[in-house]
Scaffold this motif. Structure first.
Motif, short mmCIF file in Angstrom:
data_model
loop_
_atom_site.label_atom_id
_atom_site.label_comp_id
_atom_site.label_asym_id
_atom_site.label_seq_id
_atom_site.Cartn_x
_atom_site.Cartn_y
_atom_site.Cartn_z
N LYS A 72 -3.44 -3.08 -6.23
CA LYS A 72 -3.80 -1.80 -5.61
C LYS A 72 -3.78 -0.65 -6.62
O LYS A 72 -4.50 0.32 -6.45
N ASP B 217 0.10 -8.02 -5.00
CA ASP B 217 -0.70 -7.08 -4.19
C ASP B 217 -0.49 -5.65 -4.66
O ASP B 217 -1.45 -4.86 -4.71
N GLU C 172 0.82 -1.20 0.00
CA GLU C 172 0.00 0.00 0.00
C GLU C 172 0.86 1.26 0.00
O GLU C 172 0.55 2.25 -0.69
#
Length: 422
Positions: free
Chosen positions: A348, A344, A302
């Motif tokens: 995102k 991941d 993130e």
């Protein structure tokens, strides 16, 4: 505390890396200890669940391949291959760094990896550089980058690690593509170094004057032990590429046959295996697996996603990979930490170029390893001859290593995003 487990695990990984650097300790056992504290004592994760994160497949692959090449190392097979190639240059000084790049690539691709091949080639190559007046920095960079180019071979240590990680992530077998991407990337870096740091000047010199120095390389014929070892390595390559054998088990099979045939001393072979590196990779993987379960890797993805777009993700991830690798182990930290994070990260930001992203993370992690603060650079400094200025070589390699962080990221971005090479 439970609510902050992702942040705690991310901090724990950073602590493991920093402590490993500052105290010069193996980050693998350290990661196992931290995983116990964070996972069991703070997070309430059961011991059997922590143990389930130990990469048995990676351990067997690494142990099997390093067992075989420990045999090839201690009985002199790899050194003799190097000497034969040097002998074949026949006095053409300008071609010597290029030939040695290709040789380093070939030997590294066979399985030992960059560190082992650099350790084998550094002393004779630096001596040849001294005898033929080739700049020490140019020789070190060309040979080191050649070994790095072969690092992602499906039977080399780094390639084996990444293949194991991709299998665990249920990804396609991109081993061959990653190997070729590595060759293209490091060949481009090597050619740039050759053109910038004295390679063109070598063509203006007469090869005849330097031929005697090159012809002094004393090479004896391969003996029975070494012929057996060469046959074993060939069998491994053929088995892996054409018959999809398990590289770890097959490495043990070939190594055991060689020991029974008297190709090397078994006790010496076990002692020559890089147990510290094996523990480093597998130990960090346990911590990374824990982080994945409790949200630490998602948090890291993130953070990187906020700095990236689908068009720049290879640039950003490559930069961070190179920057971290300049101070931490590529095999022990970058590969097990950042490769599993790649899907991941793309999820995102809405990107789809997973192969390009993986290539950038892997290659940028490796390209800074020629720094004297890393093993490869340190090997060449240690093997510099008396007439080669070690302080100057240290400074040049340090500048090179630092510069490769942004340059490597830019080159990967151009290759895999702008040009779309696969």
């Amino acid at each position: 505390m439970q609510a902050y487990l992702p942040e705690i695990s991310l901090i724990a990984l950073a602590v493991a890396v920093v402590v490993g650097i500052v105290r010069n300790v193996n980050v693998g056992p350290l990661s196992l200890a931290i995983a116990l504290v964070v996972g069991y004592y703070i997070g309430g994760v059961k011991i059997r669940d922590l143990m389930a994160g130990y990469p048995v497949n990676v351990f067997l692959m690494l142990a099997g391949i390093t067992y075989l090449f420990a045999i090839a190392n201690i009985n002199g097979t790899l050194v003799k291959l190097t000497n034969y190639a040097v002998k074949g240059v026949r006095g053409n000084v300008a071609m010597l760094p290029i030939i040695l790049f290709i040789l380093a690539f070939a030997l590294s691709s066979l399985g030992p990896g960059a560190i082992t091949i650099c350790a084998l080639m550094a002393a004779p190559c630096m001596l040849l550089a001294s005898q033929t007046k080739i700049p020490a920095f140019l020789m070190a960079v060309m040979v080191a980058n050649g070994t790095q180019a072969g690092n992602m071979s499906p039977i080399a240590v780094a390639g084996v690690i990444v293949k194991g990680l991709m299998e665990k992530m249920n990804l396609p077998d991109w081993s061959f593509i990653l190997w070729m991407n590595s060759l293209v990337f490091f060949f481009a870096i090597g050619i740039g170094a050759y053109l910038l740091f004295g390679g063109l000047k070598l063509w203006k010199r007469s090869g005849a004057a330097d031929a005697p120095a090159l012809m002094k390389v004393d090479v004896e014929p391969f003996n029975r032990q070494q012929y057996l070892t060469l046959a074993g390595i060939a069998a491994l390559v053929i088995g892996v590429i054409f018959f999809k054998v398990d590289i770890g088990f097959f490495g043990f099979l070939i190594g055991t046959v060689l020991i029974l045939l008297g190709a090397a001393d078994e006790e010496k072979a076990f002692k020559a295996m890089p147990w510290g590196a094996i523990m480093m990779v597998t130990g960090v993987t346990v911590l990374i697996n824990l982080m994945s379960k409790i949200g630490g890797m998602a948090l890291f993805a993130e953070i990187m996603a906020k700095q990236s777009t689908p068009f720049t993700v290879t640039l950003v991830a490559g930069f961070w990979s190179g920057l971290i690798s300049a101070y931490a182990s590529t095999i022990g930290v970058i590969l097990p930490a950042m490769v599993p994070m790649a899907p991941d990260l793309l999820a995102k930001i809405g990107g789809t170029d997973l192969l390009g992203l993986l290539s950038s993370i892997i290659l940028c992690g490796h390209v800074t390893d020629v720094s004297p603060l890393s093993t490869l650079g340190a090997i060449f400094i240690a093997n510099a001859t008396e007439d080669q200025d070690r302080k100057k070589l240290f400074r040049n390699l340090l500048i090179w290593g630092i510069a490769m962080t942004p340059i490597g990221a830019i080159v990967c971005w151009l290759l895999f995003t702008v040009l779309g090479i696969r």
